[in-house]
Write a protein that holds these residues in place. Structure first.
Motif, short mmCIF file in Angstrom:
data_model
loop_
_atom_site.label_atom_id
_atom_site.label_comp_id
_atom_site.label_asym_id
_atom_site.label_seq_id
_atom_site.Cartn_x
_atom_site.Cartn_y
_atom_site.Cartn_z
N ALA A 21 0.83 -1.21 0.00
CA ALA A 21 0.00 0.00 0.00
C ALA A 21 0.86 1.25 0.00
O ALA A 21 0.59 2.19 -0.77
CB ALA A 21 -0.94 -0.01 1.20
N LEU A 22 1.88 1.30 0.82
CA LEU A 22 2.74 2.49 0.88
C LEU A 22 3.47 2.73 -0.44
O LEU A 22 3.55 3.87 -0.92
CB LEU A 22 3.74 2.37 2.03
CG LEU A 22 3.15 2.50 3.43
CD1 LEU A 22 4.21 2.17 4.49
CD2 LEU A 22 2.59 3.89 3.65
N ILE A 23 3.99 1.68 -1.03
CA ILE A 23 4.68 1.83 -2.32
C ILE A 23 3.69 2.24 -3.40
O ILE A 23 3.97 3.13 -4.21
CB ILE A 23 5.43 0.53 -2.67
CG1 ILE A 23 6.60 0.34 -1.70
CG2 ILE A 23 5.90 0.55 -4.12
CD1 ILE A 23 7.30 -0.98 -1.80
N SER A 24 2.52 1.62 -3.40
CA SER A 24 1.49 1.96 -4.39
C SER A 24 1.04 3.41 -4.23
O SER A 24 0.81 4.11 -5.22
CB SER A 24 0.30 1.02 -4.27
OG SER A 24 0.68 -0.29 -4.64
N TRP A 25 0.89 3.87 -2.99
CA TRP A 25 0.50 5.26 -2.75
C TRP A 25 1.56 6.22 -3.28
O TRP A 25 1.23 7.29 -3.80
CB TRP A 25 0.26 5.51 -1.28
CG TRP A 25 -1.00 4.87 -0.75
CD1 TRP A 25 -2.06 4.40 -1.49
CD2 TRP A 25 -1.30 4.61 0.60
NE1 TRP A 25 -3.00 3.86 -0.65
CE2 TRP A 25 -2.56 3.98 0.65
CE3 TRP A 25 -0.64 4.83 1.80
CZ2 TRP A 25 -3.17 3.59 1.82
CZ3 TRP A 25 -1.25 4.44 2.98
CH2 TRP A 25 -2.50 3.83 2.99
N GLY A 26 2.83 5.85 -3.15
CA GLY A 26 3.89 6.69 -3.69
C GLY A 26 3.82 6.80 -5.20
O GLY A 26 3.98 7.88 -5.77
N ALA A 28 1.09 6.26 -7.00
CA ALA A 28 -0.16 6.96 -7.32
C ALA A 28 -0.01 8.47 -7.12
O ALA A 28 -0.55 9.25 -7.90
CB ALA A 28 -1.30 6.41 -6.47
N LEU A 29 0.71 8.88 -6.08
CA LEU A 29 0.91 10.31 -5.85
C LEU A 29 1.59 10.97 -7.05
O LEU A 29 1.17 12.02 -7.52
CB LEU A 29 1.73 10.55 -4.58
CG LEU A 29 2.09 12.01 -4.30
CD1 LEU A 29 0.84 12.85 -4.09
CD2 LEU A 29 3.03 12.11 -3.12
N ALA A 30 2.61 10.32 -7.56
CA ALA A 30 3.31 10.86 -8.73
C ALA A 30 2.36 10.97 -9.92
O ALA A 30 2.39 11.97 -10.66
CB ALA A 30 4.51 9.97 -9.08
N GLU A 31 1.51 9.99 -10.10
CA GLU A 31 0.57 10.03 -11.22
C GLU A 31 -0.51 11.09 -11.00
O GLU A 31 -0.91 11.77 -11.94
CB GLU A 31 -0.05 8.65 -11.43
CG GLU A 31 0.98 7.64 -11.91
CD GLU A 31 0.40 6.26 -12.17
OE1 GLU A 31 -0.83 6.11 -12.20
OE2 GLU A 31 1.20 5.34 -12.38
N TYR A 32 -0.97 11.25 -9.77
CA TYR A 32 -1.96 12.29 -9.47
C TYR A 32 -1.39 13.68 -9.69
O TYR A 32 -2.12 14.60 -10.07
CB TYR A 32 -2.48 12.16 -8.04
CG TYR A 32 -3.62 11.20 -7.90
CD1 TYR A 32 -4.80 11.38 -8.61
CD2 TYR A 32 -3.51 10.10 -7.06
CE1 TYR A 32 -5.85 10.49 -8.48
CE2 TYR A 32 -4.56 9.20 -6.93
CZ TYR A 32 -5.73 9.41 -7.64
OH TYR A 32 -6.76 8.52 -7.52
N LEU A 33 -0.10 13.85 -9.45
CA LEU A 33 0.52 15.15 -9.68
C LEU A 33 0.47 15.55 -11.15
O LEU A 33 0.57 16.74 -11.48
CB LEU A 33 1.96 15.16 -9.16
CG LEU A 33 2.12 15.10 -7.65
CD1 LEU A 33 3.59 14.95 -7.27
CD2 LEU A 33 1.51 16.32 -6.98
N LEU A 34 0.32 14.57 -12.03
CA LEU A 34 0.14 14.85 -13.46
C LEU A 34 -1.34 14.92 -13.83
O LEU A 34 -1.75 15.73 -14.65
CB LEU A 34 0.84 13.77 -14.30
CG LEU A 34 2.35 13.68 -14.15
CD1 LEU A 34 2.88 12.47 -14.89
CD2 LEU A 34 3.02 14.96 -14.62
N GLN A 35 -2.14 14.04 -13.24
CA GLN A 35 -3.55 13.93 -13.62
C GLN A 35 -4.37 15.15 -13.23
O GLN A 35 -5.21 15.62 -14.00
CB GLN A 35 -4.17 12.68 -12.98
CG GLN A 35 -5.61 12.43 -13.39
CD GLN A 35 -5.77 12.13 -14.85
OE1 GLN A 35 -4.93 11.49 -15.46
NE2 GLN A 35 -6.85 12.61 -15.44
N VAL A 36 -4.16 15.67 -12.05
CA VAL A 36 -4.95 16.82 -11.59
C VAL A 36 -4.74 18.04 -12.49
O VAL A 36 -5.71 18.64 -12.96
CB VAL A 36 -4.67 17.13 -10.10
CG1 VAL A 36 -5.30 18.44 -9.69
CG2 VAL A 36 -5.19 15.98 -9.23
#
Length: 99
Positions: A21-26, A28-36
């Motif tokens: 979960a922690l690695i996946s959240w990391g 996902a955070l990088a991807e959200y920084l592009l998606q938003v």
């Protein structure tokens, strides 16, 4: 998001769920920084509706997911992928026909 959501099934299968979960959240955070910002640009500057942005996201997700599942996770190809893709083509048509 595909790697964040499903990559741990192969790479971290023996790790505790919270490590995955922690690695996946990391990831996902990088991807959200592009998606938003992409959604803001698409909505405010390109003039896409929220529904159009969502359908585009689903098309991109399926386009990325099928090769990921087949080549990375070694899942067999299923005709259901094709049928789902055709349904998304229809969804794109309906979301953009009045645009």
């Amino acid at each position: 998001m595909t790697l964040a959501w499903y990559g741990h099934l192969k790479n971290l299968a023996t790790s505790p769920w919270y490590v995955a979960a922690l690695i996946s959240w990391g990831i996902a955070l990088a991807e959200y920084l592009l998606q938003v910002p992409a959604n803001r640009i698409g909505y405010q500057q390109a003039g896409f509706s929220v529904a159009q942005l969502k359908i585009l996201q689903e098309v991109i997700t399926l386009t990325v997911f099928v090769p990921f599942a087949m080549f990375y996770l070694k899942e067999p190809f299923k005709l259901d992928y094709l049928w789902a893709g055709l349904c998304l083509v229809a969804a794109v048509y309906f979301m953009f026909r009045g645009a």
